[in-house]
Design an enzyme around this catalytic site. Sequence first.
Site, PDB file in Angstrom:
ATOM      1  CG  HIS A   1       3.902  -1.355  11.720  1.00 12.37           C
ATOM      2  ND1 HIS A   1       4.735  -0.270  11.885  1.00 12.37           N
ATOM      3  CD2 HIS A   1       3.180  -1.112  10.595  1.00 12.37           C
ATOM      4  CE1 HIS A   1       4.513   0.609  10.907  1.00 12.37           C
ATOM      5  NE2 HIS A   1       3.577   0.119  10.114  1.00 12.37           N
TER       6      HIS A   1
ATOM      7  CG  ASP B   1       0.651  -1.030   7.864  1.00 18.59           C
ATOM      8  OD1 ASP B   1       1.564  -1.817   8.190  1.00 18.59           O
ATOM      9  OD2 ASP B   1       0.818   0.200   7.744  1.00 18.59           O
TER      10      ASP B   1
ATOM     11  CG  HIS C   1       0.051   4.522   4.618  1.00 14.34           C
ATOM     12  ND1 HIS C   1      -0.669   3.777   5.521  1.00 14.34           N
ATOM     13  CD2 HIS C   1      -0.819   5.452   4.123  1.00 14.34           C
ATOM     14  CE1 HIS C   1      -1.907   4.231   5.570  1.00 14.34           C
ATOM     15  NE2 HIS C   1      -2.031   5.238   4.735  1.00 14.34           N
TER      16      HIS C   1
ATOM     17  CG  ASP D   1       5.030   3.404   7.421  1.00 18.77           C
ATOM     18  OD1 ASP D   1       4.098   3.728   6.657  1.00 18.77           O
ATOM     19  OD2 ASP D   1       4.863   2.622   8.385  1.00 18.77           O
ATOM     20  CG  HIS D   2       4.167   0.366   4.258  1.00 21.59           C
ATOM     21  ND1 HIS D   2       3.994  -0.950   4.610  1.00 21.59           N
ATOM     22  CD2 HIS D   2       3.790   1.091   5.338  1.00 21.59           C
ATOM     23  CE1 HIS D   2       3.518  -1.016   5.848  1.00 21.59           C
ATOM     24  NE2 HIS D   2       3.378   0.208   6.312  1.00 21.59           N
TER      25      HIS D   2
ATOM     26  CG  HIS E   1      -3.953   0.306   6.757  1.00 21.44           C
ATOM     27  ND1 HIS E   1      -3.889   0.924   7.978  1.00 21.44           N
ATOM     28  CD2 HIS E   1      -2.795   0.628   6.112  1.00 21.44           C
ATOM     29  CE1 HIS E   1      -2.751   1.602   8.063  1.00 21.44           C
ATOM     30  NE2 HIS E   1      -2.070   1.435   6.949  1.00 21.44           N
TER      31      HIS E   1
ATOM     32  CG  HIS F   1      -0.402   0.138   2.515  1.00 19.77           C
ATOM     33  ND1 HIS F   1       0.410  -0.809   3.089  1.00 19.77           N
ATOM     34  CD2 HIS F   1      -0.502   1.146   3.435  1.00 19.77           C
ATOM     35  CE1 HIS F   1       0.768  -0.397   4.292  1.00 19.77           C
ATOM     36  NE2 HIS F   1       0.237   0.786   4.530  1.00 19.77           N
TER      37      HIS F   1
END
Length: 257
Positions: A168, A130, A54, A56-57, A108, A52
């Site tokens: 995570h 996530d 985001h 941090d990905h 998410h 996805h």
Amino acid sequence: MTLIPVPAFQDNYLWLLHDGLRALVVDPGDAQPVLDVLRQRGLQLDTILVTHHHADHVGGVDRLRQETGARVFGPAHEPIPAPFTPLAGGDHVQVLSVPFRVIDVPGHTAGHIAYFADDVDGTPLLFCGDTMFSGGCGRLFEGTPAQMLASLDALAALPAATRVCCAHEYTLSNLRFARVVEPGNQELQRYQQQCESLRQHGQPTLPAVLGEETRINPFLRAREPEVGRAAQAFNGADPGDALAVFTAIRQWKNEFR
Ligand SMILES: [Zn+2]
């Protein structure tokens, strides 16, 4: 095949799978920790899989692509750093000779996908970003509770032996909440002790095992009577309505400290 959770930021794992020569990495939010592992182990990065959009990905995708020439696959309906090959549920992609199936898991984010392989050295493997965490699930930033419940149901239907590679290390805080939802769940209590011990020794609690998650993760257990009763006590949810129960415990978790 070797599976490595590469730590990044506060609590991310950038999952790296390699065959001794070539590697794939999932959701590289940062390039440097991945480059370090590649150099230390003498690996060539073959493929980047993204679940996805985001930051941090995907934050390390451009640099990794530039420095290694790796190809990039990602969700068709999300803004991923281009160029990449768009994938959606039902698609198949072969990486390091492993066939992965793509599963749509909105909730998410709206276009979130997961990657499932049914046999990596004899064990099924899931990269779920996530969507699912050990003992928990992702927050609903873009999707509805109904979408997330359907996504988690789809993942929970995979083989019990599936290794679940979540993005995570949220396990201990998730389990603290899960214990409040299901104080009578003995396996959950035992699992919490096991995970506390792992963290005390600096070890990841992941990958999780799907069969265990179905017995301890309240977000996979909206149809369990004890979870239903807890949801009812929280906001009057109908304990027989799995969606109402799921919606209640997701909101409860958002507020839980
Ligand atoms: Zn995310």
